[in-house]
Scaffold this motif. Structure first.
Motif, PDB file in Angstrom:
ATOM      1  N   GLU A 116       0.838  -1.195   0.000  1.00  7.72           N
ATOM      2  CA  GLU A 116       0.000   0.000   0.000  1.00  7.72           C
ATOM      3  C   GLU A 116       0.878   1.252   0.000  1.00  7.72           C
ATOM      4  OE1 GLU A 116      -3.658   0.015   2.396  1.00  7.72           O
ATOM      5  OE2 GLU A 116      -2.959  -1.878   3.260  1.00  7.72           O
ATOM      6  N   PRO A 117       1.632   1.458  -1.076  1.00  8.25           N
ATOM      7  CA  PRO A 117       2.606   2.550  -1.107  1.00  8.25           C
ATOM      8  C   PRO A 117       1.987   3.946  -1.092  1.00  8.25           C
ATOM      9  CG  PRO A 117       2.401   1.551  -3.271  1.00  8.25           C
ATOM     10  CD  PRO A 117       1.649   0.668  -2.324  1.00  8.25           C
ATOM     11  N   ASP A 118       0.688   4.052  -1.326  1.00  8.04           N
ATOM     12  CA  ASP A 118       0.047   5.370  -1.292  1.00  8.04           C
ATOM     13  C   ASP A 118      -0.237   5.854   0.126  1.00  8.04           C
ATOM     14  OD1 ASP A 118       0.047   5.529  -4.050  1.00  8.04           O
ATOM     15  OD2 ASP A 118      -1.962   4.649  -4.251  1.00  8.04           O
ATOM     16  N   ARG A 119      -0.056   4.971   1.107  1.00 10.73           N
ATOM     17  CA  ARG A 119      -0.289   5.380   2.496  1.00 10.73           C
ATOM     18  C   ARG A 119       0.965   6.068   3.022  1.00 10.73           C
ATOM     19  NH1 ARG A 119      -4.674   1.427   5.322  1.00 10.73           N
ATOM     20  NH2 ARG A 119      -4.574   3.114   6.846  1.00 10.73           N
ATOM     21  N   THR A 120       1.050   7.361   2.798  1.00 12.27           N
ATOM     22  CA  THR A 120       2.239   8.128   3.174  1.00 12.27           C
ATOM     23  C   THR A 120       1.945   9.298   4.109  1.00 12.27           C
ATOM     24  OG1 THR A 120       1.988   9.536   1.223  1.00 12.27           O
ATOM     25  CG2 THR A 120       3.400   7.594   0.985  1.00 12.27           C
ATOM     26  N   VAL A 121       0.696   9.683   4.283  1.00 19.86           N
ATOM     27  CA  VAL A 121       0.368  10.894   5.042  1.00 19.86           C
ATOM     28  C   VAL A 121       0.559  10.648   6.544  1.00 19.86           C
ATOM     29  CG1 VAL A 121      -1.420  12.575   5.644  1.00 19.86           C
ATOM     30  CG2 VAL A 121      -1.246  11.691   3.290  1.00 19.86           C
ATOM     31  N   ILE A 122       1.264  11.567   7.194  1.00 15.24           N
ATOM     32  CA  ILE A 122       1.468  11.533   8.639  1.00 15.24           C
ATOM     33  C   ILE A 122       0.573  12.601   9.262  1.00 15.24           C
ATOM     34  CG2 ILE A 122       3.126  11.756  10.520  1.00 15.24           C
ATOM     35  CD1 ILE A 122       3.707   9.410   8.624  1.00 15.24           C
ATOM     36  N   ILE A 123      -0.284  12.201  10.187  1.00 20.56           N
ATOM     37  CA  ILE A 123      -1.152  13.149  10.903  1.00 20.56           C
ATOM     38  C   ILE A 123      -0.568  13.383  12.294  1.00 20.56           C
ATOM     39  CG2 ILE A 123      -3.462  13.606  11.814  1.00 20.56           C
ATOM     40  CD1 ILE A 123      -4.596  11.783   9.674  1.00 20.56           C
ATOM     41  N   SER A 124      -0.475  14.651  12.676  1.00 28.78           N
ATOM     42  CA  SER A 124      -0.040  15.015  14.026  1.00 28.78           C
ATOM     43  C   SER A 124      -1.022  16.027  14.594  1.00 28.78           C
ATOM     44  CB  SER A 124       1.390  15.576  14.009  1.00 28.78           C
ATOM     45  OG  SER A 124       1.467  16.722  13.177  1.00 28.78           O
ATOM     46  N   ARG A 125      -0.733  16.560  15.771  1.00 28.82           N
ATOM     47  CA  ARG A 125      -1.681  17.419  16.466  1.00 28.82           C
ATOM     48  C   ARG A 125      -1.186  18.857  16.589  1.00 28.82           C
ATOM     49  NH1 ARG A 125      -3.228  15.049  22.112  1.00 28.82           N
ATOM     50  NH2 ARG A 125      -0.997  14.687  22.361  1.00 28.82           N
ATOM     51  N   GLU A 126      -2.115  19.782  16.688  1.00 32.01           N
ATOM     52  CA  GLU A 126      -1.778  21.164  16.998  1.00 32.01           C
ATOM     53  C   GLU A 126      -1.047  21.214  18.332  1.00 32.01           C
ATOM     54  OE1 GLU A 126      -5.508  23.165  17.061  1.00 32.01           O
ATOM     55  OE2 GLU A 126      -5.725  23.224  14.880  1.00 32.01           O
ATOM     56  N   ARG A 127      -0.071  22.083  18.441  1.00 29.42           N
ATOM     57  CA  ARG A 127       0.754  22.295  19.625  1.00 29.42           C
ATOM     58  C   ARG A 127       1.731  21.151  19.873  1.00 29.42           C
ATOM     59  NH1 ARG A 127      -1.879  26.273  23.096  1.00 29.42           N
ATOM     60  NH2 ARG A 127      -0.148  26.028  24.593  1.00 29.42           N
ATOM     61  N   ALA A 128       1.688  20.102  19.051  1.00 24.57           N
ATOM     62  CA  ALA A 128       2.591  18.963  19.253  1.00 24.57           C
ATOM     63  C   ALA A 128       4.023  19.355  18.919  1.00 24.57           C
ATOM     64  CB  ALA A 128       2.163  17.793  18.382  1.00 24.57           C
ATOM     65  N   TYR A 129       4.957  18.700  19.590  1.00 25.89           N
ATOM     66  CA  TYR A 129       6.378  18.898  19.321  1.00 25.89           C
ATOM     67  C   TYR A 129       7.019  17.531  19.121  1.00 25.89           C
ATOM     68  CZ  TYR A 129      11.199  20.479  19.757  1.00 25.89           C
ATOM     69  OH  TYR A 129      12.521  20.749  19.508  1.00 25.89           O
ATOM     70  N   HIS A 130       7.704  17.369  17.992  1.00 27.90           N
ATOM     71  CA  HIS A 130       8.353  16.094  17.683  1.00 27.90           C
ATOM     72  C   HIS A 130       9.790  16.319  17.226  1.00 27.90           C
ATOM     73  CE1 HIS A 130       4.567  13.968  18.144  1.00 27.90           C
ATOM     74  NE2 HIS A 130       3.996  14.809  17.313  1.00 27.90           N
ATOM     75  N   GLY A 155       3.049  15.589   2.572  1.00 32.78           N
ATOM     76  CA  GLY A 155       2.347  14.418   3.057  1.00 32.78           C
ATOM     77  C   GLY A 155       2.091  14.461   4.539  1.00 32.78           C
ATOM     78  N   THR A 156       1.751  15.641   5.064  1.00 31.61           N
ATOM     79  CA  THR A 156       1.462  15.778   6.482  1.00 31.61           C
ATOM     80  C   THR A 156       0.132  16.495   6.670  1.00 31.61           C
ATOM     81  OG1 THR A 156       2.576  17.921   6.729  1.00 31.61           O
ATOM     82  CG2 THR A 156       3.926  15.944   6.985  1.00 31.61           C
ATOM     83  N   ALA A 157      -0.458  16.304   7.852  1.00 30.78           N
ATOM     84  CA  ALA A 157      -1.702  16.986   8.206  1.00 30.78           C
ATOM     85  C   ALA A 157      -1.722  17.166   9.717  1.00 30.78           C
ATOM     86  CB  ALA A 157      -2.918  16.176   7.751  1.00 30.78           C
ATOM     87  N   THR A 158      -2.467  18.176  10.168  1.00 30.14           N
ATOM     88  CA  THR A 158      -2.538  18.494  11.589  1.00 30.14           C
ATOM     89  C   THR A 158      -3.985  18.565  12.029  1.00 30.14           C
ATOM     90  OG1 THR A 158      -0.509  19.803  11.381  1.00 30.14           O
ATOM     91  CG2 THR A 158      -1.789  20.111  13.382  1.00 30.14           C
ATOM     92  N   VAL A 159      -4.276  18.020  13.215  1.00 28.70           N
ATOM     93  CA  VAL A 159      -5.639  18.049  13.750  1.00 28.70           C
ATOM     94  C   VAL A 159      -5.617  18.682  15.136  1.00 28.70           C
ATOM     95  CG1 VAL A 159      -6.361  16.025  12.442  1.00 28.70           C
ATOM     96  CG2 VAL A 159      -5.435  15.728  14.748  1.00 28.70           C
ATOM     97  N   ALA A 160      -6.786  19.052  15.639  1.00 27.56           N
ATOM     98  CA  ALA A 160      -6.918  19.607  16.981  1.00 27.56           C
ATOM     99  C   ALA A 160      -6.320  18.633  18.002  1.00 27.56           C
ATOM    100  CB  ALA A 160      -8.380  19.877  17.305  1.00 27.56           C
ATOM    101  N   TRP A 161      -5.663  19.183  19.010  1.00 27.73           N
ATOM    102  CA  TRP A 161      -4.896  18.356  19.934  1.00 27.73           C
ATOM    103  C   TRP A 161      -5.770  17.534  20.882  1.00 27.73           C
ATOM    104  CZ3 TRP A 161      -4.917  18.573  25.298  1.00 27.73           C
ATOM    105  CH2 TRP A 161      -5.551  19.675  25.878  1.00 27.73           C
ATOM    106  N   ASP A 162      -7.023  17.909  21.053  1.00 24.46           N
ATOM    107  CA  ASP A 162      -7.844  17.304  22.097  1.00 24.46           C
ATOM    108  C   ASP A 162      -9.127  16.664  21.593  1.00 24.46           C
ATOM    109  OD1 ASP A 162      -9.010  19.664  21.275  1.00 24.46           O
ATOM    110  OD2 ASP A 162      -9.400  20.423  23.307  1.00 24.46           O
TER     111      ASP A 162
END
Length: 412
Positions: A116-130, A155-162
């Motif tokens: 499934e090579p199309d699965r590349t998007v990484i989702i993280s959260r607002e205010r997150a630190y990595h 290939g990234t996306a951000t969602v609400a932290w809570d």
């Protein structure tokens, strides 16, 4: 750098327990355990001795391919034994930033190997630190870390932290067959010490499972006793597909980090011939002397009951800081999950005076407390796990003095 040039540097010279001294002999209570890492405190000569002994024997050798060293292999087995997933495998790095780089590449490689090579998007959260390496900067949840550095990894996306619902909606919008993983700190640390709402972490793990999305828990801050268990995932009952660690594994005596992966992610790399050689690694991955230091650090954590101490500090820190809640400059105290807390300077005041939190931290030095400002203007509280109740009173008193000084200046 302009501010440092104007005010000069603070040169630290030595440390013992929960205190450090500068080169003029001034003593400070360390409110932050360095950068969240000095779990066993300062002055642990046995850690230095273990690293030195290993350096005299075999300081390091490349751990690529089938080559390892005894302290490194033993440390991987030791970490596997306390990990929140069964039969875990460990990949060593030099710190948290490299761990994030590793696991982003690992999850994308995983999906490629399972067809499934199309699965590349990484989702993280607002205010997150990595961390702030390439992928880390790309998925960090605060825009201030991204200003002026040019194009970042796609290939990234951000969602609400809570909000679990926000994650569910993002997966639906992006489509599950394009989402590789969801990255999640149990406690958002540098982003302000934002504690997870009740049930949040279990909910997002369930959402990931329902859509086949890999669940990656960033335990760089929380690991090795900080939240009253070996990992936050252990305490909460999570079973991530992968987790990252660093900081508390050596209490900062030498740099070391890593990625722990469960059976699901291991399988295509080890159980089939399709993976071939995964061409990823670092010069100091599995560094023998760092591993030797880590063993003694973990011995101290075990011998002195510092995992349990992290749980005790959950209440002691809250009790010590409680009087600060009534201060006119403070809008909120955040605590209740291990030895981590934040004293929030009123955002309304910060809107008119953005430098207020920084001045409070500088003022705290005059009262014998060394601290740090978080994203959003909160004051970081994450002391060494060896801190005493009397030390916590010293910390709270120093912060109270700094807040009073700042309030007086604010009214003048």
């Amino acid at each position: 750098m302009r501010a440092v040039q104007a005010s000069g540097e603070l040169i630290l010279e030595r440390g013992e327990g929960a205190h450090v001294w500068d080169d003029a002999g001034n003593r400070y209570l360390d409110a932050t355990a360095g950068l969240w890492y000095a779990n066993v405190g300062y002055g642990r000569t046995e850690i230095a001795g273990a690293a030195a002994a290993q350096m005299r024997k075999l300081h390091a050798y490349s751990h690529y391919g089938d080559v390892s060293s005894r302290p490194t292999t033993d440390l991987a087995e030791r970490i596997s034994g306390i990990a929140p997933m069964a039969d875990a495998a460990v990949f060593f790095t030099s710190g948290g930033g490299e761990s994030i780089e590793t696991v982003v590449k690992m999850v994308r490689r995983y999906w490629s190997l399972v067809g499934e090579p199309d699965r590349t998007v990484i989702i993280s959260r607002e205010r997150a630190y990595h961390g702030l390496a390439g992928y880390g900067t790309s998925i960090v949840g605060t825009e201030a870390f991204k200003v002026g550095v040019g194009p970042l990894a796609g290939g990234t996306a951000t969602v609400a932290w809570d909000s679990p619902e926000a994650l569910e909606a993002a997966i639906a919008e992006i489509r599950a067959d394009r989402v590789a993983a969801f990255f999640c700190e149990p406690i958002i640390g540098a982003g302000g010490v934002l504690l997870p709402p009740k049930g949040y972490l279990q909910a997002v793990q369930g959402i990931c499972r329902a859509h086949g999305v890999l669940f990656v828990v960033d335990e760089v801050i929380c690991g090795y006793g900080r939240v009253g268990d070996w990992f936050a995932s252990n305490r909460i009952g999570l079973e991530p597909d992968a987790l990252t660690f660093a900081k508390g594994i050596t209490s900062g005596y030498v740099p070391l980090g890593g990625v722990v992966v469960g059976k699901r992610m291991q399988e295509p790399f080890w159980e089939t011939g399709a993976a071939g050689v995964w061409r990823h690694g670092y010069t100091y991955s599995g560094h023998a002397s760092a591993a030797a230091a880590a063993h003694v650090n973990l011995d101290i954590v075990e011998r002195e009951g510092l995992v349990a101490r992290g749980l005790e500090l959950e209440n002691e820190i809250a009790e010590a800081l409680a009087p600060l809640a009534a201060h006119e400059l403070v809008s909120e105290l955040r605590s209740g999950f291990g030895a981590v807390a934040a004293v929030q300077v009123d955002p309304a005041l910060l809107a008119d005076d953005p430098g207020l939190s920084d001045r409070i931290v500088l003022g705290a030095r005059r009262h014998g407390v060394l601290g740090r400002v978080l994203v959003g203007g909160g004051l970081q509280i994450s002391p060494p796990l060896v801190i005493t109740r009397a030390d916590l009173d010293e910390l709270a008193s120093g912060l109270a003095g700094a807040l009073d000084d700042a309030a007086a200046a604010h009214h003048s």
